[in-house]
Design a protein around this motif. Structure first.
Motif, PDB file in Angstrom:
ATOM      1  N   TYR A   1      36.838  50.511  37.524  1.00 22.65           N
ATOM      2  CA  TYR A   1      37.503  49.291  37.062  1.00 22.65           C
ATOM      3  C   TYR A   1      36.557  48.101  37.091  1.00 22.65           C
ATOM      4  O   TYR A   1      35.752  47.946  38.019  1.00 22.65           O
ATOM      5  CB  TYR A   1      38.711  48.967  37.942  1.00 22.65           C
ATOM      6  N   ALA A   2      36.679  47.255  36.067  1.00 21.64           N
ATOM      7  CA  ALA A   2      36.023  45.950  36.062  1.00 21.64           C
ATOM      8  C   ALA A   2      36.977  44.974  35.392  1.00 21.64           C
ATOM      9  O   ALA A   2      37.697  45.347  34.450  1.00 21.64           O
ATOM     10  CB  ALA A   2      34.695  45.991  35.306  1.00 21.64           C
ATOM     11  N   PRO A   3      37.038  43.722  35.879  1.00 19.77           N
ATOM     12  CA  PRO A   3      37.900  42.741  35.207  1.00 19.77           C
ATOM     13  C   PRO A   3      37.378  42.441  33.812  1.00 19.77           C
ATOM     14  O   PRO A   3      36.166  42.332  33.595  1.00 19.77           O
ATOM     15  CB  PRO A   3      37.821  41.511  36.120  1.00 19.77           C
ATOM     16  N   GLY A   4      38.294  42.321  32.864  1.00 23.31           N
ATOM     17  CA  GLY A   4      37.938  41.999  31.500  1.00 23.31           C
ATOM     18  C   GLY A   4      38.285  40.560  31.160  1.00 23.31           C
ATOM     19  O   GLY A   4      38.206  39.677  32.018  1.00 23.31           O
ATOM     20  N   ARG A   5      38.697  40.346  29.937  1.00 25.64           N
ATOM     21  CA  ARG A   5      39.017  38.997  29.471  1.00 25.64           C
ATOM     22  C   ARG A   5      40.173  38.409  30.267  1.00 25.64           C
ATOM     23  O   ARG A   5      41.168  39.083  30.531  1.00 25.64           O
ATOM     24  CB  ARG A   5      39.377  39.044  27.990  1.00 25.64           C
ATOM     25  N   ALA A   6      40.031  37.164  30.658  1.00 31.70           N
ATOM     26  CA  ALA A   6      41.086  36.461  31.400  1.00 31.70           C
ATOM     27  C   ALA A   6      41.567  35.269  30.575  1.00 31.70           C
ATOM     28  O   ALA A   6      40.757  34.475  30.099  1.00 31.70           O
ATOM     29  CB  ALA A   6      40.579  35.994  32.755  1.00 31.70           C
ATOM     30  N   GLU A   7      42.867  35.157  30.406  1.00 32.87           N
ATOM     31  CA  GLU A   7      43.472  34.047  29.665  1.00 32.87           C
ATOM     32  C   GLU A   7      44.493  33.354  30.553  1.00 32.87           C
ATOM     33  O   GLU A   7      45.310  34.018  31.200  1.00 32.87           O
ATOM     34  CB  GLU A   7      44.155  34.549  28.402  1.00 32.87           C
ATOM     35  N   VAL A   8      44.446  32.043  30.579  1.00 25.65           N
ATOM     36  CA  VAL A   8      45.379  31.266  31.388  1.00 25.65           C
ATOM     37  C   VAL A   8      46.427  30.639  30.474  1.00 25.65           C
ATOM     38  O   VAL A   8      46.097  30.000  29.466  1.00 25.65           O
ATOM     39  CB  VAL A   8      44.649  30.165  32.185  1.00 25.65           C
TER      40      VAL A   8
END
Length: 217
Positions: free
Chosen positions: A129-136
């Protein structure tokens, strides 16, 4: 049907007014709705369950004890999600997964839910696992997530937020969660709020939403 009604409310720009009415009714004890401490960190007020359709209000707050998670916050749904932020901010973090048997970070668990709780079963699939795109997303924003897309929800800032969540089940999909590699099959009992705690949660959200309304945020 409440799902179609609420979908129309969201598209018509009247989500806050609808939510204030529903939360006021729940806070006054005018419904049979009982909240649930969800293992993903929020309080869930299940407004409607009708076959493969569902409407909930999700409340993240430091004022309530969270449920304990036995896997992780990274998961995917068996249903298409429409989420509308009532107040606060919600960061949707997409997950980048690589199927691998060499140096995996997580095991994929199947989550089978029943009224009394959840069965979490390791599938044998291991991933890195790796964090991908983050949207707030902030108050008034609506975002969607297709069934089967792994993600996690992070509440930035003061940790206070609420959303209206609409779900439409895709029968070919399953509810999955990422967990530690050595975790065996296990059962988790969902902790239901009693009527008084449900009313308090609804009143907290109602006040927060009303304050955000009057402050224009």
């Amino acid at each position: 049907m409440r799902y179609r009604e609420v979908l129309g409310v969201l598209t018509g720009g009247n989500a806050r007014e609808w939510a204030l009415g529903v939360l006021t009714e729940i806070a006054a004890g005018g419904t049979p709705i009982l909240g649930v401490r969800h293992p993903l960190g929020f309080l869930c007020l299940p407004v409607e369950r009708d076959g493969g359709l569902g409407v909930c209000v999700h409340i993240w707050t430091s004022a309530a004890r969270p449920a304990r998670s036995t896997t992780s916050q990274i998961h995917c749904h068996s249903w298409d999600l429409i989420s509308h932020v009532l107040y606060g901010r919600v960061c949707n973090v997409q997950a980048a997964l690589t199927d691998t048997a060499e140096s995996p970070t997580h095991c994929v668990f199947e989550v089978v839910s029943a009224p009394e709780g959840d069965v979490l079963r390791p599938t044998g699939r291991t991933v890195r696992y790796a964090p991908g795109r983050a949207e707030v997303f902030g108050a008034g924003d609506t975002y969607t997530l297709v069934a089967g897309a792994f993600h996690s929800s992070v509440i930035p800032g003061d940790g206070e937020a609420a959303t209206v969540a609409l779900g439409r089940v895709r029968p070919e999909r399953g509810d999955l969660s990422l967990g530690p590699l050595a975790t065996p099959l296990h059962h988790v009992r969902r902790e239901r709020l009693d009527a008084a705690d449900t009313a308090r949660a609804a009143e907290l959200a109602r006040r927060s939403l009303w304050t955000s309304n009057t402050q224009g945020g």
